[in-house]
Design a protein around this motif. Sequence first.
Motif, PDB file in Angstrom:
ATOM      1  N   SER A 251     -16.344  -5.373  62.742  1.00 53.00           N
ATOM      2  CA  SER A 251     -15.118  -5.853  62.106  1.00 53.00           C
ATOM      3  C   SER A 251     -14.795  -7.290  62.495  1.00 53.00           C
ATOM      4  O   SER A 251     -14.120  -8.002  61.760  1.00 53.00           O
ATOM      5  CB  SER A 251     -13.942  -4.943  62.486  1.00 53.00           C
ATOM      6  OG  SER A 251     -13.674  -5.016  63.876  1.00 53.00           O
ATOM      7  N   LEU A 252     -15.286  -7.737  63.651  1.00 55.82           N
ATOM      8  CA  LEU A 252     -14.983  -9.090  64.130  1.00 55.82           C
ATOM      9  C   LEU A 252     -16.006 -10.127  63.699  1.00 55.82           C
ATOM     10  O   LEU A 252     -15.706 -11.311  63.657  1.00 55.82           O
ATOM     11  CB  LEU A 252     -14.894  -9.086  65.659  1.00 55.82           C
ATOM     12  CG  LEU A 252     -13.754  -8.283  66.268  1.00 55.82           C
ATOM     13  CD1 LEU A 252     -13.933  -8.157  67.776  1.00 55.82           C
ATOM     14  CD2 LEU A 252     -12.413  -8.923  65.951  1.00 55.82           C
ATOM     15  N   VAL A 253     -17.224  -9.681  63.383  1.00 49.87           N
ATOM     16  CA  VAL A 253     -18.301 -10.626  63.099  1.00 49.87           C
ATOM     17  C   VAL A 253     -18.035 -11.461  61.848  1.00 49.87           C
ATOM     18  O   VAL A 253     -18.553 -12.565  61.698  1.00 49.87           O
ATOM     19  CB  VAL A 253     -19.655  -9.872  62.982  1.00 49.87           C
ATOM     20  CG1 VAL A 253     -19.757  -9.135  61.659  1.00 49.87           C
ATOM     21  CG2 VAL A 253     -20.817 -10.832  63.156  1.00 49.87           C
ATOM     22  N   GLY A 254     -17.177 -10.969  60.960  1.00 49.73           N
ATOM     23  CA  GLY A 254     -16.841 -11.710  59.749  1.00 49.73           C
ATOM     24  C   GLY A 254     -16.113 -13.015  60.010  1.00 49.73           C
ATOM     25  O   GLY A 254     -16.013 -13.874  59.127  1.00 49.73           O
ATOM     26  N   ASN A 255     -15.599 -13.189  61.231  1.00 44.91           N
ATOM     27  CA  ASN A 255     -14.930 -14.434  61.590  1.00 44.91           C
ATOM     28  C   ASN A 255     -15.905 -15.537  61.967  1.00 44.91           C
ATOM     29  O   ASN A 255     -15.495 -16.659  62.259  1.00 44.91           O
ATOM     30  CB  ASN A 255     -13.979 -14.193  62.774  1.00 44.91           C
ATOM     31  CG  ASN A 255     -12.905 -13.174  62.454  1.00 44.91           C
ATOM     32  OD1 ASN A 255     -12.432 -13.102  61.330  1.00 44.91           O
ATOM     33  ND2 ASN A 255     -12.529 -12.370  63.443  1.00 44.91           N
ATOM     34  N   TYR A 256     -17.185 -15.225  61.971  1.00 46.88           N
ATOM     35  CA  TYR A 256     -18.206 -16.177  62.397  1.00 46.88           C
ATOM     36  C   TYR A 256     -19.178 -16.470  61.256  1.00 46.88           C
ATOM     37  O   TYR A 256     -19.179 -15.801  60.228  1.00 46.88           O
ATOM     38  CB  TYR A 256     -18.951 -15.630  63.621  1.00 46.88           C
ATOM     39  CG  TYR A 256     -18.056 -15.419  64.821  1.00 46.88           C
ATOM     40  CD1 TYR A 256     -17.886 -16.408  65.774  1.00 46.88           C
ATOM     41  CD2 TYR A 256     -17.357 -14.215  64.986  1.00 46.88           C
ATOM     42  CE1 TYR A 256     -17.053 -16.222  66.867  1.00 46.88           C
ATOM     43  CE2 TYR A 256     -16.522 -14.018  66.077  1.00 46.88           C
ATOM     44  CZ  TYR A 256     -16.372 -15.026  67.016  1.00 46.88           C
ATOM     45  OH  TYR A 256     -15.544 -14.835  68.088  1.00 46.88           O
ATOM     46  N   LYS A 257     -20.042 -17.463  61.457  1.00 41.79           N
ATOM     47  CA  LYS A 257     -20.962 -17.921  60.415  1.00 41.79           C
ATOM     48  C   LYS A 257     -22.234 -17.080  60.376  1.00 41.79           C
ATOM     49  O   LYS A 257     -23.349 -17.596  60.480  1.00 41.79           O
ATOM     50  CB  LYS A 257     -21.288 -19.405  60.620  1.00 41.79           C
ATOM     51  CG  LYS A 257     -20.100 -20.334  60.422  1.00 41.79           C
ATOM     52  CD  LYS A 257     -20.513 -21.790  60.588  1.00 41.79           C
ATOM     53  CE  LYS A 257     -19.376 -22.747  60.252  1.00 41.79           C
ATOM     54  NZ  LYS A 257     -18.265 -22.695  61.217  1.00 41.79           N
ATOM     55  N   VAL A 258     -22.073 -15.786  60.237  1.00 43.60           N
ATOM     56  CA  VAL A 258     -23.192 -14.864  60.081  1.00 43.60           C
ATOM     57  C   VAL A 258     -23.219 -14.423  58.628  1.00 43.60           C
ATOM     58  O   VAL A 258     -22.258 -13.835  58.137  1.00 43.60           O
ATOM     59  CB  VAL A 258     -23.044 -13.646  61.016  1.00 43.60           C
ATOM     60  CG1 VAL A 258     -24.145 -12.636  60.765  1.00 43.60           C
ATOM     61  CG2 VAL A 258     -23.051 -14.099  62.474  1.00 43.60           C
ATOM     62  N   VAL A 259     -24.304 -14.726  57.938  1.00 48.68           N
ATOM     63  CA  VAL A 259     -24.326 -14.506  56.481  1.00 48.68           C
ATOM     64  C   VAL A 259     -24.647 -13.064  56.101  1.00 48.68           C
ATOM     65  O   VAL A 259     -24.251 -12.608  55.031  1.00 48.68           O
ATOM     66  CB  VAL A 259     -25.319 -15.456  55.784  1.00 48.68           C
ATOM     67  CG1 VAL A 259     -24.888 -16.894  55.956  1.00 48.68           C
ATOM     68  CG2 VAL A 259     -26.744 -15.252  56.286  1.00 48.68           C
ATOM     69  N   LYS A 260     -25.365 -12.342  56.967  1.00 43.50           N
ATOM     70  CA  LYS A 260     -25.714 -10.957  56.654  1.00 43.50           C
ATOM     71  C   LYS A 260     -25.636 -10.107  57.912  1.00 43.50           C
ATOM     72  O   LYS A 260     -25.992 -10.548  59.002  1.00 43.50           O
ATOM     73  CB  LYS A 260     -27.121 -10.853  56.062  1.00 43.50           C
ATOM     74  CG  LYS A 260     -27.212 -11.285  54.604  1.00 43.50           C
ATOM     75  CD  LYS A 260     -28.487 -10.784  53.973  1.00 43.50           C
ATOM     76  CE  LYS A 260     -28.514 -11.093  52.481  1.00 43.50           C
ATOM     77  NZ  LYS A 260     -29.704 -10.522  51.816  1.00 43.50           N
ATOM     78  N   ILE A 261     -25.161  -8.873  57.748  1.00 39.52           N
ATOM     79  CA  ILE A 261     -25.108  -7.907  58.835  1.00 39.52           C
ATOM     80  C   ILE A 261     -25.884  -6.667  58.407  1.00 39.52           C
ATOM     81  O   ILE A 261     -25.674  -6.135  57.318  1.00 39.52           O
ATOM     82  CB  ILE A 261     -23.658  -7.510  59.160  1.00 39.52           C
ATOM     83  CG1 ILE A 261     -22.802  -8.735  59.460  1.00 39.52           C
ATOM     84  CG2 ILE A 261     -23.617  -6.536  60.329  1.00 39.52           C
ATOM     85  CD1 ILE A 261     -21.331  -8.410  59.584  1.00 39.52           C
ATOM     86  N   TYR A 262     -26.786  -6.235  59.260  1.00 40.30           N
ATOM     87  CA  TYR A 262     -27.553  -5.013  59.017  1.00 40.30           C
ATOM     88  C   TYR A 262     -27.137  -3.988  60.066  1.00 40.30           C
ATOM     89  O   TYR A 262     -27.282  -4.224  61.266  1.00 40.30           O
ATOM     90  CB  TYR A 262     -29.054  -5.301  59.115  1.00 40.30           C
ATOM     91  CG  TYR A 262     -29.525  -6.357  58.135  1.00 40.30           C
ATOM     92  CD1 TYR A 262     -29.943  -6.011  56.851  1.00 40.30           C
ATOM     93  CD2 TYR A 262     -29.536  -7.702  58.489  1.00 40.30           C
ATOM     94  CE1 TYR A 262     -30.380  -6.977  55.948  1.00 40.30           C
ATOM     95  CE2 TYR A 262     -29.966  -8.675  57.598  1.00 40.30           C
ATOM     96  CZ  TYR A 262     -30.382  -8.308  56.327  1.00 40.30           C
ATOM     97  OH  TYR A 262     -30.810  -9.273  55.440  1.00 40.30           O
ATOM     98  N   LYS A 263     -26.603  -2.847  59.613  1.00 44.02           N
ATOM     99  CA  LYS A 263     -26.019  -1.866  60.523  1.00 44.02           C
ATOM    100  C   LYS A 263     -26.909  -0.636  60.646  1.00 44.02           C
ATOM    101  O   LYS A 263     -27.505  -0.179  59.683  1.00 44.02           O
ATOM    102  CB  LYS A 263     -24.635  -1.441  60.028  1.00 44.02           C
ATOM    103  CG  LYS A 263     -23.637  -2.586  59.910  1.00 44.02           C
ATOM    104  CD  LYS A 263     -22.297  -2.074  59.388  1.00 44.02           C
ATOM    105  CE  LYS A 263     -21.312  -3.214  59.191  1.00 44.02           C
ATOM    106  NZ  LYS A 263     -20.004  -2.724  58.690  1.00 44.02           N
ATOM    107  N   SER A 264     -26.943  -0.107  61.870  1.00 47.54           N
ATOM    108  CA  SER A 264     -27.709   1.106  62.142  1.00 47.54           C
ATOM    109  C   SER A 264     -26.886   2.030  63.027  1.00 47.54           C
ATOM    110  O   SER A 264     -26.024   1.587  63.789  1.00 47.54           O
ATOM    111  CB  SER A 264     -29.023   0.748  62.856  1.00 47.54           C
ATOM    112  OG  SER A 264     -29.665   1.913  63.343  1.00 47.54           O
TER     113      SER A 264
END
Length: 370
Positions: free
Chosen positions: A56-69
């Motif tokens: 939920s917090l990573v969206g505040n940073y310049k990460v263009v894609k998140i892969y969740k497991s």
Amino acid sequence: MRILHVIWSAHLSGAEKLILHVSDEMVAKKIADQVALVLLTEVKRNGQDKVNSLSSLVGNYKVVKIYKSSRNFLEYVLTIKHAIKDFKPDVIHSHDYRATIGTLVALFLLFGNKPKHVVTVHDAHPFIKRINLKSLVAFVTLSFPDVVIVVSEGVFQQMWFRKLLSKKIKIVYNPYLGTRKLEDLRNTSLEKVIMSKEYDFVFVGRLVPKKHPEIFCEVCSRLGAMCAVVGDGELRAQLEKKYGDRVKFLGFKKNVEDIMLRTKFLFLPSEYEGFGLVLIEAMANFCIPVVTPWIGVEKIIEQGKTGYIVQWEIDSMTQELSKLLHEYNTTAKNLLENFPNHLKNFSLHSYVLEIAKIYETVIGNNSKRR
């Protein structure tokens, strides 16, 4: 350059904070074109960790894609494999042993050109000091990546196999990641800082056995001092039940640096740490660190000049902390004056350039950056 970070984590902590801040800096400085992240989906423990859920917090940073497991290791490997095929990184950077093993298996399952692999070892695990099943697995695991970064001399010295992998191991000390501008610290009125202290001692970190928050609580309760615990974890419920009337349990706080600024001492009785990033954060907020003598801490704390190292014994700790607290108003200014100069060794700018150099070297691009 496209970077894929891989972690076995669902919550924001020191290593995760480092990944996100460095990613922002690399994108801002055009060292990296895009950054992606493989992480675990949230696993709630008594509902207390949701507030610092990494996803939920990573969206505040310049990460263009998140892969969740999930925590199913097979799913984790397949998620990493999918991320590599989808994102097509130049470099994969894994940040713990599970992440590294998962990345190695995923790379084995892929055909064709494969990205370079960089690993960071963030912790000085005690098992790594001697030959045993776990340390043999660690040795084999770290033999495959192109570069192994360790966050302190202490982590390096713990490894019994350090000479065997010395050509690929690089020591890069963690940087300060907080909100204070280090160049502004010299202009701070230390007299006002000393007079504004609300708490005597604060513990900042995960409430897990290796960090021994129970020692913090026991010593503070004996002192009868104003003490606070910032953080969540598996030990919180039992500690709050036992010490809740004598120690404030604040949970996870985004404004932890403001709390440290209002506290005289950070007391961190850890069994071991890879680096101890919170010590740097404490110094940047004029909070004097007090720590137990884990390997490598002397590279951060100079006894009596940038903090204190206390021995492993409850009665002795209590006596030493009582003395430090009693003498605070007469000794604090001398220590606090040392912090701005000492913190120059831990700048984010220098760290980013060092990591960028490692990335560029492994992918065959040695162009210098300014």
